[in-house]
Design a protein around this motif. Structure first.
Motif, mmCIF file in Angstrom:
data_model
loop_
_atom_site.group_PDB
_atom_site.id
_atom_site.type_symbol
_atom_site.label_atom_id
_atom_site.label_comp_id
_atom_site.label_asym_id
_atom_site.label_seq_id
_atom_site.Cartn_x
_atom_site.Cartn_y
_atom_site.Cartn_z
ATOM 1 N N GLN A 133 -21.481 25.664 -1.826
ATOM 2 C CA GLN A 133 -20.448 25.142 -2.722
ATOM 3 C C GLN A 133 -20.382 23.628 -2.587
ATOM 4 N N LEU A 134 -20.314 22.941 -3.699
ATOM 5 C CA LEU A 134 -20.104 21.497 -3.657
ATOM 6 C C LEU A 134 -18.636 21.237 -3.388
ATOM 7 N N GLN A 135 -18.379 20.314 -2.505
ATOM 8 C CA GLN A 135 -17.004 19.984 -2.193
ATOM 9 C C GLN A 135 -16.654 18.678 -2.887
ATOM 10 N N THR A 136 -15.607 18.692 -3.661
ATOM 11 C CA THR A 136 -15.195 17.516 -4.400
ATOM 12 C C THR A 136 -14.458 16.562 -3.485
ATOM 13 N N LYS A 137 -14.874 15.309 -3.512
ATOM 14 C CA LYS A 137 -14.185 14.275 -2.751
ATOM 15 C C LYS A 137 -13.107 13.675 -3.651
ATOM 16 N N THR A 138 -11.906 13.563 -3.126
ATOM 17 C CA THR A 138 -10.839 12.945 -3.894
ATOM 18 C C THR A 138 -10.864 11.451 -3.619
ATOM 19 N N TYR A 139 -10.973 10.675 -4.666
ATOM 20 C CA TYR A 139 -11.093 9.237 -4.516
ATOM 21 C C TYR A 139 -9.733 8.555 -4.419
ATOM 22 N N LEU A 140 -8.876 8.825 -5.342
ATOM 23 C CA LEU A 140 -7.604 8.116 -5.443
ATOM 24 C C LEU A 140 -6.507 9.145 -5.650
ATOM 25 N N HIS A 141 -5.557 9.213 -4.717
ATOM 26 C CA HIS A 141 -4.513 10.242 -4.764
ATOM 27 C C HIS A 141 -3.317 9.844 -5.628
ATOM 28 N N GLY A 142 -2.991 8.574 -5.645
ATOM 29 C CA GLY A 142 -1.808 8.115 -6.368
ATOM 30 C C GLY A 142 -2.138 6.939 -7.264
ATOM 31 N N GLU A 143 -1.152 6.472 -7.945
ATOM 32 C CA GLU A 143 -1.310 5.338 -8.854
ATOM 33 C C GLU A 143 -1.676 4.078 -8.081
ATOM 34 N N ALA A 144 -2.552 3.250 -8.653
ATOM 35 C CA ALA A 144 -2.961 1.998 -8.014
ATOM 36 C C ALA A 144 -3.264 0.959 -9.086
ATOM 37 N N ASN A 145 -3.186 -0.300 -8.695
ATOM 38 C CA ASN A 145 -3.540 -1.400 -9.585
ATOM 39 C C ASN A 145 -4.918 -1.926 -9.211
ATOM 40 N N ALA A 146 -5.713 -2.272 -10.222
ATOM 41 C CA ALA A 146 -7.067 -2.777 -10.003
ATOM 42 C C ALA A 146 -7.263 -4.068 -10.788
ATOM 43 N N TRP A 147 -7.975 -5.003 -10.200
ATOM 44 C CA TRP A 147 -8.334 -6.247 -10.879
ATOM 45 C C TRP A 147 -9.550 -5.967 -11.738
ATOM 46 N N LEU A 148 -9.489 -6.359 -13.015
ATOM 47 C CA LEU A 148 -10.582 -6.116 -13.950
ATOM 48 C C LEU A 148 -11.066 -7.451 -14.491
ATOM 49 N N ASN A 149 -12.322 -7.793 -14.200
ATOM 50 C CA ASN A 149 -12.930 -9.012 -14.742
ATOM 51 C C ASN A 149 -13.453 -8.687 -16.132
ATOM 52 N N ARG A 150 -12.724 -9.143 -17.140
ATOM 53 C CA ARG A 150 -13.096 -8.864 -18.528
ATOM 54 C C ARG A 150 -14.319 -9.663 -18.924
ATOM 55 N N HIS A 151 -15.211 -9.027 -19.657
ATOM 56 C CA HIS A 151 -16.447 -9.661 -20.111
ATOM 57 C C HIS A 151 -16.170 -10.694 -21.205
ATOM 58 N N ASN A 152 -15.328 -10.348 -22.158
ATOM 59 C CA ASN A 152 -15.042 -11.231 -23.298
ATOM 60 C C ASN A 152 -13.570 -11.606 -23.366
ATOM 61 N N GLY A 153 -13.000 -12.045 -22.271
ATOM 62 C CA GLY A 153 -11.592 -12.413 -22.280
ATOM 63 C C GLY A 153 -11.108 -12.675 -20.869
ATOM 64 N N PRO A 154 -9.824 -12.960 -20.765
ATOM 65 C CA PRO A 154 -9.274 -13.246 -19.439
ATOM 66 C C PRO A 154 -9.215 -11.984 -18.569
ATOM 67 N N SER A 155 -9.391 -12.175 -17.281
ATOM 68 C CA SER A 155 -9.280 -11.062 -16.340
ATOM 69 C C SER A 155 -7.851 -10.557 -16.324
ATOM 70 N N GLU A 156 -7.662 -9.322 -15.915
ATOM 71 C CA GLU A 156 -6.323 -8.755 -15.881
ATOM 72 C C GLU A 156 -6.214 -7.654 -14.837
ATOM 73 N N VAL A 157 -4.994 -7.289 -14.541
ATOM 74 C CA VAL A 157 -4.721 -6.175 -13.642
ATOM 75 C C VAL A 157 -4.461 -4.952 -14.507
ATOM 76 N N ILE A 158 -5.094 -3.833 -14.141
ATOM 77 C CA ILE A 158 -4.855 -2.588 -14.862
ATOM 78 C C ILE A 158 -4.263 -1.568 -13.901
ATOM 79 N N ARG A 159 -3.609 -0.580 -14.461
ATOM 80 C CA ARG A 159 -2.999 0.500 -13.678
ATOM 81 C C ARG A 159 -3.881 1.735 -13.818
ATOM 82 N N VAL A 160 -4.253 2.326 -12.682
ATOM 83 C CA VAL A 160 -5.094 3.515 -12.642
ATOM 84 C C VAL A 160 -4.217 4.669 -12.168
ATOM 85 N N VAL A 161 -4.071 5.691 -13.020
ATOM 86 C CA VAL A 161 -3.143 6.787 -12.747
ATOM 87 C C VAL A 161 -3.886 8.126 -12.750
ATOM 88 N N PRO A 162 -3.860 8.865 -11.632
ATOM 89 C CA PRO A 162 -4.483 10.194 -11.633
ATOM 90 C C PRO A 162 -3.859 11.076 -12.712
#
Length: 92
Positions: A3-32
């Motif tokens: 059986q493949l065992q699934t690894k849980t990466y992110l348990h709760g909500e978190a903010n991530a820095w996103l370097n935008r390709h065609n615009g200013p960088s921003e913080v995004i919210r990542v929600v399971p």
């Protein structure tokens, strides 16, 4: 049968820095979010707004492969978000 065992990466909500390709960088919210058994899904929103704009979602399968469902992020931005989720370590 192995059986493949699934690894849980992110348990709760978190903010991530996103370097935008065609615009200013921003913080995004990542929600399971809901995902079928053996998978993980994360909704992506703009951060720091009460009703943040939905930027799509990213789904991981049991082997760690991911797919982006949305129109707002280009490939390099999707890769940044996937790397953030996979490499997320919760601070104690």
């Amino acid at each position: 049968m192995q059986q493949l065992q699934t690894k849980t990466y992110l348990h709760g909500e978190a903010n991530a820095w996103l370097n935008r390709h065609n615009g200013p960088s921003e913080v995004i919210r990542v929600v399971p979010s809901y995902a079928p058994p053996g998978h993980q899904c994360y909704e992506l929103y703009t951060a720091f707004e009460h009703d943040g704009e939905n930027l799509g979602r990213i789904l991981f399968d049991s082997r760690g492969y991911w797919i982006y469902d949305g129109n707002d992020l280009d490939i390099s931005e999707q890769e940044q978000v996937a790397a953030f989720i996979i490499g997320y370590v919760e601070r104690i």
